[in-house]
Design a protein around this motif. Structure first.
Motif, PDB file in Angstrom:
ATOM      1  N   HIS A  20      49.711  33.331  41.413  1.00 38.76           N
ATOM      2  CA  HIS A  20      49.722  33.482  40.004  1.00 38.76           C
ATOM      3  C   HIS A  20      50.670  32.731  39.220  1.00 38.76           C
ATOM      4  O   HIS A  20      51.908  33.026  39.536  1.00 38.76           O
TER       5      HIS A  20
ATOM      6  N   ASN B 116      40.228  42.104  31.159  1.00 36.53           N
ATOM      7  CA  ASN B 116      41.162  41.097  30.354  1.00 36.53           C
ATOM      8  C   ASN B 116      42.024  41.743  29.343  1.00 36.53           C
ATOM      9  O   ASN B 116      41.834  43.099  29.257  1.00 36.53           O
TER      10      ASN B 116
ATOM     11  N   SER C  85      38.449  39.775  35.450  1.00 42.34           N
ATOM     12  CA  SER C  85      39.011  39.670  36.426  1.00 42.34           C
ATOM     13  C   SER C  85      38.555  40.808  37.252  1.00 42.34           C
ATOM     14  O   SER C  85      38.277  41.794  36.788  1.00 42.34           O
TER      15      SER C  85
ATOM     16  N   ASP D 224      47.276  38.152  39.581  1.00 46.65           N
ATOM     17  CA  ASP D 224      46.256  37.188  40.223  1.00 46.65           C
ATOM     18  C   ASP D 224      45.086  38.149  40.115  1.00 46.65           C
ATOM     19  O   ASP D 224      43.875  37.457  40.482  1.00 46.65           O
ATOM     20  N   THR D 225      45.080  39.264  39.716  1.00 51.51           N
ATOM     21  CA  THR D 225      43.866  40.305  39.736  1.00 51.51           C
ATOM     22  C   THR D 225      43.591  40.605  38.242  1.00 51.51           C
ATOM     23  O   THR D 225      43.455  39.612  37.285  1.00 51.51           O
ATOM     24  N   ILE D 226      43.976  41.907  37.890  1.00 53.13           N
ATOM     25  CA  ILE D 226      43.721  42.118  36.593  1.00 53.13           C
ATOM     26  C   ILE D 226      45.176  42.448  35.924  1.00 53.13           C
ATOM     27  O   ILE D 226      46.278  42.341  36.555  1.00 53.13           O
TER      28      ILE D 226
END
Length: 193
Positions: free
Chosen positions: A119, A148, A174, A29-31
């Protein structure tokens, strides 16, 4: 909006890799992160080796819901659940008194960073794996985090046992999560906003 369809075969491959003590490269949900079974010390060791990361630096783990916190943290202040509920951004909370995890995943002071993920790929993977997964940025130690998939170094892509297909074509940049340290007494401080 990025594609939210999760390919069953992609999940199965990642799941098998985790069960066999391997490393996965996966979107969160982030990187993008490097992940493994957070209860398997040998797998955690492989993550440190791949990143060239100092073993005194702790890792963080992902869980799919806050009901699982009590399995991995000795004392959870009530405010933890309120913080998780109140945030609209991904948030990693550092808790004291980690338990039931690989020893090398836990910080020297006995703490562990935990993020409850929102996510589609991570949710399904965690629900099926039924154990926490290590999540550390998909970069070599000292290098900037990849925003990304295209920015991830080849050495990382080649060093894992399975590269998840989901999210590879998402070019959105992200951001890492908010990081907060939470004391068993309920006091908290922001490490990264």
């Amino acid at each position: 909006m990025a594609n939210t369809f999760v390919d069953r075969e992609d999940i199965n491959q990642a799941l098998e890799t985790l069960k066999n003590g391997g490393l996965i490269l996966y979107p969160t949900d982030t990187i993008w992160g490097i992940g493994c079974d957070a209860t398997n010390a040998e797998a955690v060791e492989k993550v440190f080796a791949l990143k060239g990361r100092d073993k005194s630096k702790s890792m963080l783990i992902l869980l799919h819901n806050d009901n699982q916190l009590a399995s991995y943290v000795k004392d959870i202040p009530d405010v933890a659940y309120e913080l998780i509920e109140a945030t609209d951004r991904p948030m990693t909370i550092i808790y004291s008194g980690a338990k039931n995890l690989a020893e090398n995943a836990i910080a020297e002071d006995g703490s562990i960073g935990i993020r409850i993920v929102d996510h589609p790929f991570c949710q399904q993977l965690l629900q099926r794996f039924r154990k926490p997964i290590i999540s550390t940025s998909a970069n070599l130690s000292g290098q900037p985090s990849a925003a990304n998939f295209d920015e991830i170094a080849d050495k990382i892509k080649e060093g894992v046992d399975y590269v998840v297909k989901f999210g590879q074509h998402d070019t959105a940049k992200s951001k890492p999560s908010i990081i907060m340290k939470l004391d068993p007494s309920g006091k908290f401080e922001f490490i990264r906003k």
